[in-house]
Scaffold this motif. Structure first.
Motif, PDB file in Angstrom:
ATOM      1  N   VAL A 251       0.833  -1.204   0.000  1.00 39.81           N
ATOM      2  CA  VAL A 251       0.000   0.000   0.000  1.00 39.81           C
ATOM      3  C   VAL A 251       0.866   1.251   0.000  1.00 39.81           C
ATOM      4  CG1 VAL A 251      -1.554   1.359   1.468  1.00 39.81           C
ATOM      5  CG2 VAL A 251      -2.048  -1.036   1.014  1.00 39.81           C
ATOM      6  N   ILE A 252       1.889   1.262   0.810  1.00 42.57           N
ATOM      7  CA  ILE A 252       2.765   2.441   0.907  1.00 42.57           C
ATOM      8  C   ILE A 252       3.500   2.662  -0.417  1.00 42.57           C
ATOM      9  CG2 ILE A 252       4.826   3.359   2.055  1.00 42.57           C
ATOM     10  CD1 ILE A 252       3.737   1.981   4.638  1.00 42.57           C
ATOM     11  N   THR A 253       3.986   1.583  -1.015  1.00 41.71           N
ATOM     12  CA  THR A 253       4.655   1.698  -2.317  1.00 41.71           C
ATOM     13  C   THR A 253       3.674   2.181  -3.384  1.00 41.71           C
ATOM     14  OG1 THR A 253       6.094  -0.132  -1.700  1.00 41.71           O
ATOM     15  CG2 THR A 253       6.037   0.452  -4.023  1.00 41.71           C
ATOM     16  N   ASP A 254       2.456   1.628  -3.342  1.00 41.53           N
ATOM     17  CA  ASP A 254       1.417   2.021  -4.294  1.00 41.53           C
ATOM     18  C   ASP A 254       1.053   3.499  -4.125  1.00 41.53           C
ATOM     19  OD1 ASP A 254      -0.440   1.466  -6.364  1.00 41.53           O
ATOM     20  OD2 ASP A 254      -2.053   1.237  -4.878  1.00 41.53           O
ATOM     21  N   ALA A 255       0.932   3.949  -2.879  1.00 43.36           N
ATOM     22  CA  ALA A 255       0.605   5.354  -2.613  1.00 43.36           C
ATOM     23  C   ALA A 255       1.710   6.270  -3.116  1.00 43.36           C
ATOM     24  CB  ALA A 255       0.381   5.563  -1.122  1.00 43.36           C
ATOM     25  N   LEU A 256       2.938   5.823  -2.995  1.00 43.21           N
ATOM     26  CA  LEU A 256       4.067   6.614  -3.486  1.00 43.21           C
ATOM     27  C   LEU A 256       4.005   6.730  -5.007  1.00 43.21           C
ATOM     28  CD1 LEU A 256       6.701   8.043  -2.667  1.00 43.21           C
ATOM     29  CD2 LEU A 256       7.861   5.868  -2.994  1.00 43.21           C
TER      30      LEU A 256
ATOM     31  N   LEU B  24      -0.463   9.994  -3.832  1.00 41.72           N
ATOM     32  CA  LEU B  24      -1.687  10.325  -3.113  1.00 41.72           C
ATOM     33  C   LEU B  24      -1.437  11.456  -2.131  1.00 41.72           C
ATOM     34  CD1 LEU B  24      -3.072   6.759  -2.241  1.00 41.72           C
ATOM     35  CD2 LEU B  24      -3.776   8.254  -4.114  1.00 41.72           C
ATOM     36  N   VAL B  25      -2.448  12.299  -1.958  1.00 44.26           N
ATOM     37  CA  VAL B  25      -2.362  13.336  -0.932  1.00 44.26           C
ATOM     38  C   VAL B  25      -2.611  12.682   0.420  1.00 44.26           C
ATOM     39  CG1 VAL B  25      -3.034  15.228  -2.464  1.00 44.26           C
ATOM     40  CG2 VAL B  25      -4.786  13.987  -1.214  1.00 44.26           C
ATOM     41  N   LYS B  26      -2.322  13.418   1.478  1.00 43.88           N
ATOM     42  CA  LYS B  26      -2.371  12.835   2.825  1.00 43.88           C
ATOM     43  C   LYS B  26      -3.746  12.253   3.155  1.00 43.88           C
ATOM     44  CE  LYS B  26      -1.207  13.704   7.620  1.00 43.88           C
ATOM     45  NZ  LYS B  26      -0.589  14.586   8.589  1.00 43.88           N
ATOM     46  N   GLU B  27      -4.825  12.970   2.833  1.00 41.31           N
ATOM     47  CA  GLU B  27      -6.167  12.486   3.186  1.00 41.31           C
ATOM     48  C   GLU B  27      -6.542  11.229   2.386  1.00 41.31           C
ATOM     49  OE1 GLU B  27      -9.275  12.021   5.430  1.00 41.31           O
ATOM     50  OE2 GLU B  27      -7.756  13.546   5.809  1.00 41.31           O
ATOM     51  N   GLU B  28      -6.175  11.172   1.108  1.00 47.37           N
ATOM     52  CA  GLU B  28      -6.443   9.977   0.301  1.00 47.37           C
ATOM     53  C   GLU B  28      -5.661   8.773   0.860  1.00 47.37           C
ATOM     54  OE1 GLU B  28      -5.182  11.378  -3.513  1.00 47.37           O
ATOM     55  OE2 GLU B  28      -7.246  11.782  -4.164  1.00 47.37           O
ATOM     56  N   PHE B  29      -4.407   9.046   1.197  1.00 50.26           N
ATOM     57  CA  PHE B  29      -3.567   7.989   1.755  1.00 50.26           C
ATOM     58  C   PHE B  29      -4.122   7.499   3.089  1.00 50.26           C
ATOM     59  CE2 PHE B  29       0.564   6.760   3.920  1.00 50.26           C
ATOM     60  CZ  PHE B  29       0.646   5.526   3.274  1.00 50.26           C
ATOM     61  N   ARG B  30      -4.618   8.429   3.897  1.00 49.76           N
ATOM     62  CA  ARG B  30      -5.215   8.082   5.192  1.00 49.76           C
ATOM     63  C   ARG B  30      -6.423   7.150   4.976  1.00 49.76           C
ATOM     64  NH1 ARG B  30      -5.239  11.049  10.112  1.00 49.76           N
ATOM     65  NH2 ARG B  30      -4.120  12.659   9.000  1.00 49.76           N
ATOM     66  N   GLN B  31      -7.282   7.478   4.022  1.00 53.18           N
ATOM     67  CA  GLN B  31      -8.466   6.654   3.739  1.00 53.18           C
ATOM     68  C   GLN B  31      -8.061   5.269   3.211  1.00 53.18           C
ATOM     69  OE1 GLN B  31     -11.571   7.267   4.600  1.00 53.18           O
ATOM     70  NE2 GLN B  31     -10.870   9.205   5.462  1.00 53.18           N
ATOM     71  N   TYR B  32      -7.038   5.259   2.387  1.00 52.72           N
ATOM     72  CA  TYR B  32      -6.528   4.009   1.831  1.00 52.72           C
ATOM     73  C   TYR B  32      -6.029   3.094   2.959  1.00 52.72           C
ATOM     74  CZ  TYR B  32      -4.086   1.180  -1.769  1.00 52.72           C
ATOM     75  OH  TYR B  32      -3.660   0.177  -2.597  1.00 52.72           O
ATOM     76  N   LEU B  33      -5.255   3.668   3.876  1.00 51.54           N
ATOM     77  CA  LEU B  33      -4.758   2.890   5.020  1.00 51.54           C
ATOM     78  C   LEU B  33      -5.912   2.407   5.899  1.00 51.54           C
ATOM     79  CD1 LEU B  33      -1.614   4.891   6.220  1.00 51.54           C
ATOM     80  CD2 LEU B  33      -1.663   2.672   5.102  1.00 51.54           C
ATOM     81  N   ARG B  34      -6.898   3.272   6.116  1.00 51.62           N
ATOM     82  CA  ARG B  34      -8.049   2.901   6.946  1.00 51.62           C
ATOM     83  C   ARG B  34      -8.778   1.691   6.344  1.00 51.62           C
ATOM     84  NH1 ARG B  34     -10.768   7.766   8.242  1.00 51.62           N
ATOM     85  NH2 ARG B  34      -9.719   7.707  10.241  1.00 51.62           N
ATOM     86  N   LEU B  35      -8.961   1.685   5.029  1.00 56.66           N
ATOM     87  CA  LEU B  35      -9.627   0.555   4.362  1.00 56.66           C
ATOM     88  C   LEU B  35      -8.838  -0.738   4.520  1.00 56.66           C
ATOM     89  CD1 LEU B  35     -10.862   2.230   1.051  1.00 56.66           C
ATOM     90  CD2 LEU B  35     -12.270   1.401   2.951  1.00 56.66           C
TER      91      LEU B  35
ATOM     92  N   GLU C 166       2.462   8.019  15.453  1.00 55.87           N
ATOM     93  CA  GLU C 166       1.805   6.785  15.887  1.00 55.87           C
ATOM     94  C   GLU C 166       0.368   7.023  16.350  1.00 55.87           C
ATOM     95  OE1 GLU C 166       4.102   4.070  18.326  1.00 55.87           O
ATOM     96  OE2 GLU C 166       5.939   4.903  17.490  1.00 55.87           O
ATOM     97  N   GLU C 167       0.101   8.185  16.929  1.00 59.00           N
ATOM     98  CA  GLU C 167      -1.273   8.487  17.368  1.00 59.00           C
ATOM     99  C   GLU C 167      -2.216   8.593  16.181  1.00 59.00           C
ATOM    100  OE1 GLU C 167       1.359  10.522  18.518  1.00 59.00           O
ATOM    101  OE2 GLU C 167       1.562   9.317  20.333  1.00 59.00           O
ATOM    102  N   GLU C 168      -1.739   9.235  15.105  1.00 62.47           N
ATOM    103  CA  GLU C 168      -2.564   9.349  13.900  1.00 62.47           C
ATOM    104  C   GLU C 168      -2.839   7.983  13.282  1.00 62.47           C
ATOM    105  OE1 GLU C 168      -1.491  13.685  12.005  1.00 62.47           O
ATOM    106  OE2 GLU C 168      -0.020  12.068  11.780  1.00 62.47           O
ATOM    107  N   VAL C 169      -1.845   7.137  13.254  1.00 57.30           N
ATOM    108  CA  VAL C 169      -2.037   5.793  12.714  1.00 57.30           C
ATOM    109  C   VAL C 169      -2.987   5.009  13.606  1.00 57.30           C
ATOM    110  CG1 VAL C 169      -0.895   3.612  12.149  1.00 57.30           C
ATOM    111  CG2 VAL C 169       0.208   5.763  11.566  1.00 57.30           C
ATOM    112  N   ASP C 170      -2.876   5.171  14.914  1.00 58.25           N
ATOM    113  CA  ASP C 170      -3.754   4.468  15.839  1.00 58.25           C
ATOM    114  C   ASP C 170      -5.212   4.880  15.631  1.00 58.25           C
ATOM    115  OD1 ASP C 170      -3.745   2.486  17.942  1.00 58.25           O
ATOM    116  OD2 ASP C 170      -4.487   4.087  19.254  1.00 58.25           O
TER     117      ASP C 170
ATOM    118  N   SER D 108      -9.927   3.091  14.141  1.00 58.88           N
ATOM    119  CA  SER D 108     -11.313   3.320  14.533  1.00 58.88           C
ATOM    120  C   SER D 108     -12.176   3.535  13.305  1.00 58.88           C
ATOM    121  CB  SER D 108     -11.418   4.518  15.493  1.00 58.88           C
ATOM    122  OG  SER D 108     -11.075   5.687  14.793  1.00 58.88           O
ATOM    123  N   ASP D 109     -13.482   3.372  13.468  1.00 64.46           N
ATOM    124  CA  ASP D 109     -14.411   3.513  12.346  1.00 64.46           C
ATOM    125  C   ASP D 109     -14.786   4.975  12.094  1.00 64.46           C
ATOM    126  OD1 ASP D 109     -14.485   0.805  11.872  1.00 64.46           O
ATOM    127  OD2 ASP D 109     -16.126   0.470  13.281  1.00 64.46           O
ATOM    128  N   LYS D 110     -14.306   5.857  12.941  1.00 64.64           N
ATOM    129  CA  LYS D 110     -14.607   7.279  12.786  1.00 64.64           C
ATOM    130  C   LYS D 110     -13.905   7.830  11.555  1.00 64.64           C
ATOM    131  CE  LYS D 110     -14.695   7.845  17.756  1.00 64.64           C
ATOM    132  NZ  LYS D 110     -14.020   8.471  18.876  1.00 64.64           N
TER     133      LYS D 110
END
Length: 166
Positions: free
Chosen positions: A100-105, A109-120, A155-159, A163-165
């Motif tokens: 995923v990280i390699t694909d995002a690179l 992806l912008v930060k918010e898109e990458f965040r959603q991708y990681l969440r999924l 790490e807090e952001e990744v944690d 969550s489903d929020k």
């Protein structure tokens, strides 16, 4: 020399090493049979009846473990299997995260898109969400992102991504 010491020497020289070792071996066999029957008779019956396979317990600890009955051994086996499943799940997640990280690179992806991708991706691994290994996975995600030069997460952001929020 004294007559008594000569007789004692003859007595000791009449016993060969083979006879001595045979006698000691027989005594040891009798001793271990007694201990086995006395203290481990139920285990031996199960082993001879084929109800249980012989297992050797290896432990890095020098402490004595408490005696366990058959039920508690089955519980520990399931716990070991669950731990192996958990590690396997974490390994799959780690491989997926690296992809995923390699694909995002590659997709830049912008930060918010990458965040959603990681969440999924994290939602695909619900057992890791409640695992004791979760903080280690979070740390790995942060370090992989830094290594690839992608938007820095702490790490807090990744944690929070677990969550489903939104």
């Amino acid at each position: 020399m004294n007559c008594r010491t000569i007789k004692e020497r003859r007595m000791f020289t009449q016993i060969s090493w083979t006879d001595y070792l045979l006698a000691v071996s027989i005594l040891l066999i009798i001793y271990y049979l007694f201990v086995g029957v006395r203290y481990f008779s139920s285990d031996l019956k199960d082993l001879l009846a084929g109800k249980r396979k012989p297992t050797l317990k290896t432990s890095g600890f020098t402490q004595h473990e408490p005696l366990q009955n058959d039920d508690s051994e089955n519980i520990s086996v399931t716990t070991d299997e669950e731990a192996n499943d958990e590690f396997t799940e974490v390994e799959h997640l780690i491989e997926k995260m690296k992809t995923v990280i390699t694909d995002a690179l590659d997709k830049q992806l912008v930060k918010e898109e990458f965040r959603q991708y990681l969440r999924l991706v994290l939602k695909e691994f619900p057992s890791v969400k409640t695992s004791a290994l979760r903080p280690s996975v979070n740390e790995l995600i942060v370090s992989e992102c830094e290594k690839q030069g992608i938007v820095a997460f702490n790490e807090e952001e990744v944690d929070e991504l677990w969550s489903d929020k939104r």
